[in-house]
Design a protein around this motif. Structure first.
Motif, PDB file in Angstrom:
ATOM      1  N   LYS A 136       0.823  -1.204   0.000  1.00  0.00           N
ATOM      2  CA  LYS A 136       0.000   0.000   0.000  1.00  0.00           C
ATOM      3  C   LYS A 136       0.867   1.268   0.000  1.00  0.00           C
ATOM      4  O   LYS A 136       0.566   2.231  -0.693  1.00  0.00           O
ATOM      5  CB  LYS A 136      -0.922   0.038   1.221  1.00  0.00           C
ATOM      6  CG  LYS A 136      -2.141  -0.841   1.101  1.00  0.00           C
ATOM      7  CD  LYS A 136      -3.007  -0.715   2.359  1.00  0.00           C
ATOM      8  CE  LYS A 136      -4.274  -1.468   2.198  1.00  0.00           C
ATOM      9  NZ  LYS A 136      -5.451  -0.630   2.157  1.00  0.00           N
ATOM     10  N   PHE A 158      -0.010   3.584  -3.268  1.00  0.00           N
ATOM     11  CA  PHE A 158      -1.006   4.627  -3.055  1.00  0.00           C
ATOM     12  C   PHE A 158      -0.373   5.918  -2.559  1.00  0.00           C
ATOM     13  O   PHE A 158       0.698   5.909  -1.970  1.00  0.00           O
ATOM     14  CB  PHE A 158      -2.066   4.161  -2.046  1.00  0.00           C
ATOM     15  CG  PHE A 158      -2.827   2.939  -2.495  1.00  0.00           C
ATOM     16  CD1 PHE A 158      -3.746   3.011  -3.522  1.00  0.00           C
ATOM     17  CD2 PHE A 158      -2.607   1.723  -1.884  1.00  0.00           C
ATOM     18  CE1 PHE A 158      -4.451   1.890  -3.939  1.00  0.00           C
ATOM     19  CE2 PHE A 158      -3.296   0.590  -2.290  1.00  0.00           C
ATOM     20  CZ  PHE A 158      -4.218   0.672  -3.323  1.00  0.00           C
ATOM     21  N   PHE A 160      -4.367   7.599   1.875  1.00  0.00           N
ATOM     22  CA  PHE A 160      -4.631   6.489   2.786  1.00  0.00           C
ATOM     23  C   PHE A 160      -5.820   6.848   3.677  1.00  0.00           C
ATOM     24  O   PHE A 160      -5.737   7.787   4.464  1.00  0.00           O
ATOM     25  CB  PHE A 160      -3.392   6.192   3.627  1.00  0.00           C
ATOM     26  CG  PHE A 160      -2.175   5.938   2.791  1.00  0.00           C
ATOM     27  CD1 PHE A 160      -1.908   4.668   2.323  1.00  0.00           C
ATOM     28  CD2 PHE A 160      -1.300   6.965   2.458  1.00  0.00           C
ATOM     29  CE1 PHE A 160      -0.791   4.412   1.545  1.00  0.00           C
ATOM     30  CE2 PHE A 160      -0.180   6.723   1.685  1.00  0.00           C
ATOM     31  CZ  PHE A 160       0.069   5.444   1.218  1.00  0.00           C
ATOM     32  N   TYR A 161      -6.906   6.082   3.547  1.00  0.00           N
ATOM     33  CA  TYR A 161      -8.135   6.370   4.274  1.00  0.00           C
ATOM     34  C   TYR A 161      -8.235   5.509   5.534  1.00  0.00           C
ATOM     35  O   TYR A 161      -8.021   4.302   5.486  1.00  0.00           O
ATOM     36  CB  TYR A 161      -9.353   6.116   3.385  1.00  0.00           C
ATOM     37  CG  TYR A 161      -9.392   7.051   2.206  1.00  0.00           C
ATOM     38  CD1 TYR A 161      -9.814   8.367   2.351  1.00  0.00           C
ATOM     39  CD2 TYR A 161      -8.979   6.624   0.945  1.00  0.00           C
ATOM     40  CE1 TYR A 161      -9.840   9.237   1.277  1.00  0.00           C
ATOM     41  CE2 TYR A 161      -8.995   7.496  -0.140  1.00  0.00           C
ATOM     42  CZ  TYR A 161      -9.424   8.792   0.037  1.00  0.00           C
ATOM     43  OH  TYR A 161      -9.441   9.653  -1.025  1.00  0.00           O
ATOM     44  N   GLY A 215      -9.075   0.481   8.686  1.00  0.00           N
ATOM     45  CA  GLY A 215      -7.998   1.136   7.955  1.00  0.00           C
ATOM     46  C   GLY A 215      -6.653   1.049   8.664  1.00  0.00           C
ATOM     47  O   GLY A 215      -5.786   1.886   8.430  1.00  0.00           O
ATOM     48  N   HIS A 254      -4.212  -1.045   8.214  1.00  0.00           N
ATOM     49  CA  HIS A 254      -3.129  -1.228   7.247  1.00  0.00           C
ATOM     50  C   HIS A 254      -2.859   0.075   6.483  1.00  0.00           C
ATOM     51  O   HIS A 254      -1.703   0.416   6.218  1.00  0.00           O
ATOM     52  CB  HIS A 254      -3.444  -2.373   6.279  1.00  0.00           C
ATOM     53  CG  HIS A 254      -3.312  -3.717   6.904  1.00  0.00           C
ATOM     54  ND1 HIS A 254      -4.342  -4.296   7.612  1.00  0.00           N
ATOM     55  CD2 HIS A 254      -2.276  -4.586   6.956  1.00  0.00           C
ATOM     56  CE1 HIS A 254      -3.937  -5.471   8.060  1.00  0.00           C
ATOM     57  NE2 HIS A 254      -2.688  -5.672   7.684  1.00  0.00           N
ATOM     58  N   SER A 255      -3.904   0.803   6.171  1.00  0.00           N
ATOM     59  CA  SER A 255      -3.737   2.088   5.494  1.00  0.00           C
ATOM     60  C   SER A 255      -3.027   3.088   6.400  1.00  0.00           C
ATOM     61  O   SER A 255      -2.178   3.857   5.939  1.00  0.00           O
ATOM     62  CB  SER A 255      -5.098   2.646   5.057  1.00  0.00           C
ATOM     63  OG  SER A 255      -5.650   1.829   4.057  1.00  0.00           O
ATOM     64  N   TYR A 256      -3.355   3.085   7.677  1.00  0.00           N
ATOM     65  CA  TYR A 256      -2.701   3.981   8.628  1.00  0.00           C
ATOM     66  C   TYR A 256      -1.203   3.683   8.669  1.00  0.00           C
ATOM     67  O   TYR A 256      -0.367   4.588   8.570  1.00  0.00           O
ATOM     68  CB  TYR A 256      -3.314   3.833  10.024  1.00  0.00           C
ATOM     69  CG  TYR A 256      -2.667   4.727  11.041  1.00  0.00           C
ATOM     70  CD1 TYR A 256      -3.106   6.040  11.224  1.00  0.00           C
ATOM     71  CD2 TYR A 256      -1.597   4.285  11.807  1.00  0.00           C
ATOM     72  CE1 TYR A 256      -2.494   6.877  12.142  1.00  0.00           C
ATOM     73  CE2 TYR A 256      -0.978   5.119  12.725  1.00  0.00           C
ATOM     74  CZ  TYR A 256      -1.427   6.411  12.883  1.00  0.00           C
ATOM     75  OH  TYR A 256      -0.807   7.242  13.785  1.00  0.00           O
ATOM     76  N   ALA A 316       0.508   4.766   5.461  1.00  0.00           N
ATOM     77  CA  ALA A 316       0.681   6.222   5.422  1.00  0.00           C
ATOM     78  C   ALA A 316       1.898   6.635   6.241  1.00  0.00           C
ATOM     79  O   ALA A 316       2.711   7.451   5.796  1.00  0.00           O
ATOM     80  CB  ALA A 316      -0.575   6.917   5.949  1.00  0.00           C
ATOM     81  N   PRO A 324      -2.476  10.264   7.060  1.00  0.00           N
ATOM     82  CA  PRO A 324      -3.668   9.588   6.534  1.00  0.00           C
ATOM     83  C   PRO A 324      -4.852  10.545   6.442  1.00  0.00           C
ATOM     84  O   PRO A 324      -4.884  11.584   7.101  1.00  0.00           O
ATOM     85  CB  PRO A 324      -3.942   8.481   7.556  1.00  0.00           C
ATOM     86  CG  PRO A 324      -3.093   8.747   8.721  1.00  0.00           C
ATOM     87  CD  PRO A 324      -2.077   9.767   8.364  1.00  0.00           C
TER      88      PRO A 324
END
Length: 115
Positions: free
Chosen positions: A21, A25, A28-29, A48, A50-52, A55, A62
């Protein structure tokens, strides 16, 4: 949108997913829920994780979003106390912890003492 310390009860992260990610990307949400637990304001990461982490790895802040409408509707039908009990007792793989430091939020890990 961030009100009080950022906390979570999910520690597990798939490192490969985070790295993928972070490379692919640029936005990141992360879904968060501002909540008062035992008299103190926190912001709970609801989705989220993994997105955090991606980021943070990418050095990007994020983008925080409110919880999904379906969950918001469920919470709307609950009392503050019911939400508090649910969020404190319904842990994923860890006691609630401060996301930045990794330290357990001790006052939320201990049984409530009524006097």
């Amino acid at each position: 949108m961030i009100n009080g310390p950022l906390i979570s009860s999910q520690r597990y992260l798939d490192r490969a997913k985070v790295v993928d990610k972070a490379y692919r990307f640029n936005r990141f949400y992360v879904e968060v829920y501002p909540v008062v637990l035992r008299g103190k304001q926190y912001t709970l990461i609801m989705d989220g994780h993994h997105s955090y982490a991606a980021a943070k790895l990418a050095g990007i802040e994020p983008t925080y979003r409110p919880i999904r409408k379906k969950l918001a509707k469920i919470f709307k039908g609950m009392t503050q106390r019911e939400i508090e009990v649910l969020l404190i007792n319904n842990i994923t793989d860890s006691h609630l912890y401060y996301v930045e430091s990794g330290e357990v939020v001790e006052e939320l890990a201990m049984p409530e003492v009524r006097g």
